[in-house]
Design a protein around this motif. Structure first.
Motif, PDB file in Angstrom:
ATOM      1  N   GLU A 138       0.855  -1.203   0.000  1.00 51.38           N
ATOM      2  CA  GLU A 138       0.000   0.000   0.000  1.00 51.38           C
ATOM      3  C   GLU A 138       0.883   1.242   0.000  1.00 51.38           C
ATOM      4  OE1 GLU A 138      -3.616   0.734   1.621  1.00 51.38           O
ATOM      5  OE2 GLU A 138      -3.987  -0.782   0.065  1.00 51.38           O
ATOM      6  N   LEU A 139       0.403   2.302  -0.604  1.00 50.01           N
ATOM      7  CA  LEU A 139       1.170   3.550  -0.652  1.00 50.01           C
ATOM      8  C   LEU A 139       1.573   3.993   0.766  1.00 50.01           C
ATOM      9  CD1 LEU A 139       2.244   5.927  -2.345  1.00 50.01           C
ATOM     10  CD2 LEU A 139       0.029   7.015  -2.049  1.00 50.01           C
ATOM     11  N   LYS A 140       2.831   4.380   0.902  1.00 48.81           N
ATOM     12  CA  LYS A 140       3.331   4.791   2.221  1.00 48.81           C
ATOM     13  C   LYS A 140       3.627   6.288   2.235  1.00 48.81           C
ATOM     14  CE  LYS A 140       5.422   0.300   3.120  1.00 48.81           C
ATOM     15  NZ  LYS A 140       4.857  -0.165   4.379  1.00 48.81           N
ATOM     16  N   TYR A 141       3.442   6.873   3.413  1.00 46.05           N
ATOM     17  CA  TYR A 141       3.730   8.301   3.582  1.00 46.05           C
ATOM     18  C   TYR A 141       4.976   8.453   4.445  1.00 46.05           C
ATOM     19  CZ  TYR A 141      -0.973   8.694   1.784  1.00 46.05           C
ATOM     20  OH  TYR A 141      -2.079   8.593   0.991  1.00 46.05           O
ATOM     21  N   ALA A 142       5.850   9.354   4.021  1.00 49.19           N
ATOM     22  CA  ALA A 142       7.083   9.557   4.778  1.00 49.19           C
ATOM     23  C   ALA A 142       7.556  10.987   4.619  1.00 49.19           C
ATOM     24  CB  ALA A 142       8.159   8.596   4.283  1.00 49.19           C
ATOM     25  N   ASN A 143       8.347  11.406   5.601  1.00 50.18           N
ATOM     26  CA  ASN A 143       8.908  12.758   5.545  1.00 50.18           C
ATOM     27  C   ASN A 143      10.378  12.721   5.152  1.00 50.18           C
ATOM     28  OD1 ASN A 143       6.699  14.413   6.086  1.00 50.18           O
ATOM     29  ND2 ASN A 143       6.846  13.985   8.281  1.00 50.18           N
ATOM     30  N   PHE A 144      10.715  11.876   4.175  1.00 52.57           N
ATOM     31  CA  PHE A 144      12.099  11.849   3.708  1.00 52.57           C
ATOM     32  C   PHE A 144      12.473  13.263   3.263  1.00 52.57           C
ATOM     33  CE2 PHE A 144      11.098   7.322   2.006  1.00 52.57           C
ATOM     34  CZ  PHE A 144      11.258   6.787   3.276  1.00 52.57           C
ATOM     35  N   TYR A 145      13.729  13.599   3.475  1.00 55.32           N
ATOM     36  CA  TYR A 145      14.197  14.961   3.185  1.00 55.32           C
ATOM     37  C   TYR A 145      13.853  15.406   1.761  1.00 55.32           C
ATOM     38  CZ  TYR A 145      17.279  19.021   3.129  1.00 55.32           C
ATOM     39  OH  TYR A 145      17.767  20.294   3.023  1.00 55.32           O
ATOM     40  N   THR A 146      14.159  14.571   0.789  1.00 55.50           N
ATOM     41  CA  THR A 146      13.928  14.964  -0.613  1.00 55.50           C
ATOM     42  C   THR A 146      12.426  15.087  -0.912  1.00 55.50           C
ATOM     43  OG1 THR A 146      14.167  12.639  -1.175  1.00 55.50           O
ATOM     44  CG2 THR A 146      16.071  14.049  -1.609  1.00 55.50           C
ATOM     45  N   LEU A 147      11.633  14.228  -0.305  1.00 55.41           N
ATOM     46  CA  LEU A 147      10.178  14.288  -0.533  1.00 55.41           C
ATOM     47  C   LEU A 147       9.589  15.561   0.057  1.00 55.41           C
ATOM     48  CD1 LEU A 147       8.844  10.672   0.229  1.00 55.41           C
ATOM     49  CD2 LEU A 147       8.961  11.803  -1.998  1.00 55.41           C
ATOM     50  N   LYS A 148      10.046  15.868   1.259  1.00 56.28           N
ATOM     51  CA  LYS A 148       9.518  17.023   2.004  1.00 56.28           C
ATOM     52  C   LYS A 148       9.899  18.337   1.334  1.00 56.28           C
ATOM     53  CE  LYS A 148      11.257  17.710   6.071  1.00 56.28           C
ATOM     54  NZ  LYS A 148      11.767  17.350   7.402  1.00 56.28           N
ATOM     55  N   LYS A 149      11.134  18.408   0.840  1.00 59.17           N
ATOM     56  CA  LYS A 149      11.669  19.666   0.297  1.00 59.17           C
ATOM     57  C   LYS A 149      11.303  19.897  -1.164  1.00 59.17           C
ATOM     58  CE  LYS A 149      14.138  21.223   3.833  1.00 59.17           C
ATOM     59  NZ  LYS A 149      14.028  22.577   4.379  1.00 59.17           N
ATOM     60  N   SER A 150      10.845  18.862  -1.828  1.00 54.34           N
ATOM     61  CA  SER A 150      10.543  19.007  -3.256  1.00 54.34           C
ATOM     62  C   SER A 150       9.285  19.855  -3.449  1.00 54.34           C
ATOM     63  CB  SER A 150      10.340  17.638  -3.893  1.00 54.34           C
ATOM     64  OG  SER A 150       9.939  17.809  -5.234  1.00 54.34           O
ATOM     65  N   GLU A 151       9.369  20.769  -4.421  1.00 55.30           N
ATOM     66  CA  GLU A 151       8.197  21.624  -4.731  1.00 55.30           C
ATOM     67  C   GLU A 151       7.415  21.086  -5.913  1.00 55.30           C
ATOM     68  OE1 GLU A 151      10.075  25.428  -5.300  1.00 55.30           O
ATOM     69  OE2 GLU A 151      10.642  25.562  -3.193  1.00 55.30           O
ATOM     70  N   VAL A 152       7.838  19.934  -6.425  1.00 54.45           N
ATOM     71  CA  VAL A 152       7.165  19.325  -7.590  1.00 54.45           C
ATOM     72  C   VAL A 152       6.716  17.910  -7.219  1.00 54.45           C
ATOM     73  CG1 VAL A 152       8.427  20.704  -9.297  1.00 54.45           C
ATOM     74  CG2 VAL A 152       9.396  18.545  -8.494  1.00 54.45           C
ATOM     75  N   PRO A 153       5.787  17.325  -7.989  1.00 54.80           N
ATOM     76  CA  PRO A 153       5.352  15.962  -7.666  1.00 54.80           C
ATOM     77  C   PRO A 153       6.548  14.998  -7.596  1.00 54.80           C
ATOM     78  CG  PRO A 153       3.936  16.920  -9.331  1.00 54.80           C
ATOM     79  CD  PRO A 153       5.082  17.876  -9.148  1.00 54.80           C
ATOM     80  N   THR A 154       6.656  14.295  -6.486  1.00 58.49           N
ATOM     81  CA  THR A 154       7.836  13.452  -6.251  1.00 58.49           C
ATOM     82  C   THR A 154       7.434  12.128  -5.601  1.00 58.49           C
ATOM     83  OG1 THR A 154       9.172  15.439  -5.962  1.00 58.49           O
ATOM     84  CG2 THR A 154      10.123  13.392  -5.138  1.00 58.49           C
ATOM     85  N   VAL A 155       7.952  11.054  -6.158  1.00 52.53           N
ATOM     86  CA  VAL A 155       7.661   9.718  -5.649  1.00 52.53           C
ATOM     87  C   VAL A 155       8.978   8.977  -5.427  1.00 52.53           C
ATOM     88  CG1 VAL A 155       6.539   7.498  -6.169  1.00 52.53           C
ATOM     89  CG2 VAL A 155       5.482   9.642  -6.952  1.00 52.53           C
ATOM     90  N   VAL A 156       9.125   8.389  -4.243  1.00 49.80           N
ATOM     91  CA  VAL A 156      10.263   7.508  -3.984  1.00 49.80           C
ATOM     92  C   VAL A 156       9.809   6.075  -4.213  1.00 49.80           C
ATOM     93  CG1 VAL A 156      11.762   6.543  -2.179  1.00 49.80           C
ATOM     94  CG2 VAL A 156      11.509   9.025  -2.376  1.00 49.80           C
ATOM     95  N   MET A 157      10.529   5.376  -5.084  1.00 49.92           N
ATOM     96  CA  MET A 157      10.228   3.965  -5.357  1.00 49.92           C
ATOM     97  C   MET A 157      11.289   3.095  -4.712  1.00 49.92           C
ATOM     98  SD  MET A 157       9.698   4.093  -9.466  1.00 49.92           S
ATOM     99  CE  MET A 157       9.273   2.354  -9.574  1.00 49.92           C
ATOM    100  N   GLU A 158      10.876   2.269  -3.770  1.00 50.60           N
ATOM    101  CA  GLU A 158      11.767   1.226  -3.262  1.00 50.60           C
ATOM    102  C   GLU A 158      11.420   0.009  -4.108  1.00 50.60           C
ATOM    103  OE1 GLU A 158      14.150   1.338  -0.993  1.00 50.60           O
ATOM    104  OE2 GLU A 158      13.759   3.182   0.127  1.00 50.60           O
ATOM    105  N   LEU A 159      12.348  -0.375  -4.971  1.00 44.75           N
ATOM    106  CA  LEU A 159      12.032  -1.349  -6.032  1.00 44.75           C
ATOM    107  C   LEU A 159      11.939  -2.797  -5.543  1.00 44.75           C
ATOM    108  CD1 LEU A 159      14.381   0.377  -8.564  1.00 44.75           C
ATOM    109  CD2 LEU A 159      11.921   0.141  -8.904  1.00 44.75           C
TER     110      LEU A 159
END
Ligand SMILES: [Zn+2]
Length: 206
Positions: free
Chosen positions: A152-173
């Protein structure tokens, strides 16, 4: 003198608009920043000879190789085995301002070897959270439809996710610590398939 400055200014404005306005019938371009996790001195997850920094770079290169769509413009935070710190990654995101950032990572746990599958992360509090959620769901559905195990989609405050001003997705493959995941993460053919699924998804969001 004043008059010529005014004419020059008007010309300059005219030229700016000529570049800014898309011509009629011109296909819409989409800019995507592929952010291969880790690199250089930062190996990421390691299992025997397998290193996360190499897997993410291999898949990023394959996404570039498989993308034949001229309307999808790919950018990269790194294209070789170089160390890029998190601030530089965020700077790339917020300077290029792409339509989407995809950060590629590989998971690892030394607690449960059975833990497996893909995980997608977005930040709820980021500027473009709702778009990030929509993209993450669409992309994870595509992987699920191809038979990959997806959490299921997870929510996190990773630095890059939090600071990005554009749509951003981290994929753990997948989990490098899991035998089944490790097999597909490190296999040339399945890496090609992963890159192909990402490229197909990008065509659909164009
Ligand atoms: Zn990572």
């Amino acid at each position: 003198m004043k008059k010529s400055i005014r004419i020059f200014a008007l010309l300059a404005i005219g030229i700016c608009f000529a570049f800014a306005l898309p011509k009629k019938g011109e296909p819409k371009k989409i800019n995507v920043l592929i952010d291969a996790g880790h690199g250089g001195k930062d190996y990421g997850a390691v299992h025997n000879a397998f290193r996360e920094k190499e897997i993410t770079n291999q898949i990023a290169a394959k996404i570039m190789a498989v993308n034949s769509d001229k309307e999808i413009v790919l950018h990269f935070t790194r294209e070789e085995d170089a160390f890029v710190d998190l601030n530089e990654r965020v700077e790339a995101m917020n300077t290029i301002k792409p339509d989407l950032v995809l950060s590629l990572h590989v998971n690892y746990t030394n607690k449960e070897e059975s833990r497996s599958g893909m995980e997608f992360f977005v930040c709820k509090d980021a500027k473009e959270a709702s778009k990030s959620i929509a993209y993450a769901n669409k992309l994870s559905d595509k992987f699920e439809n191809k038979g990959y195990k997806v959490a299921e989609l997870k929510y996190a405050n990773f630095y890059t996710l939090k600071k990005s001003e554009v749509p951003t997705v981290v994929m753990e493959l997948g989990y490098l610590s899991n035998e089944i995941d490790r097999a597909y993460l490190t296999n040339n053919k399945t890496q090609d398939e992963i890159a192909g699924i990402v490229a197909d998804f990008l065509k659909e969001i164009k």
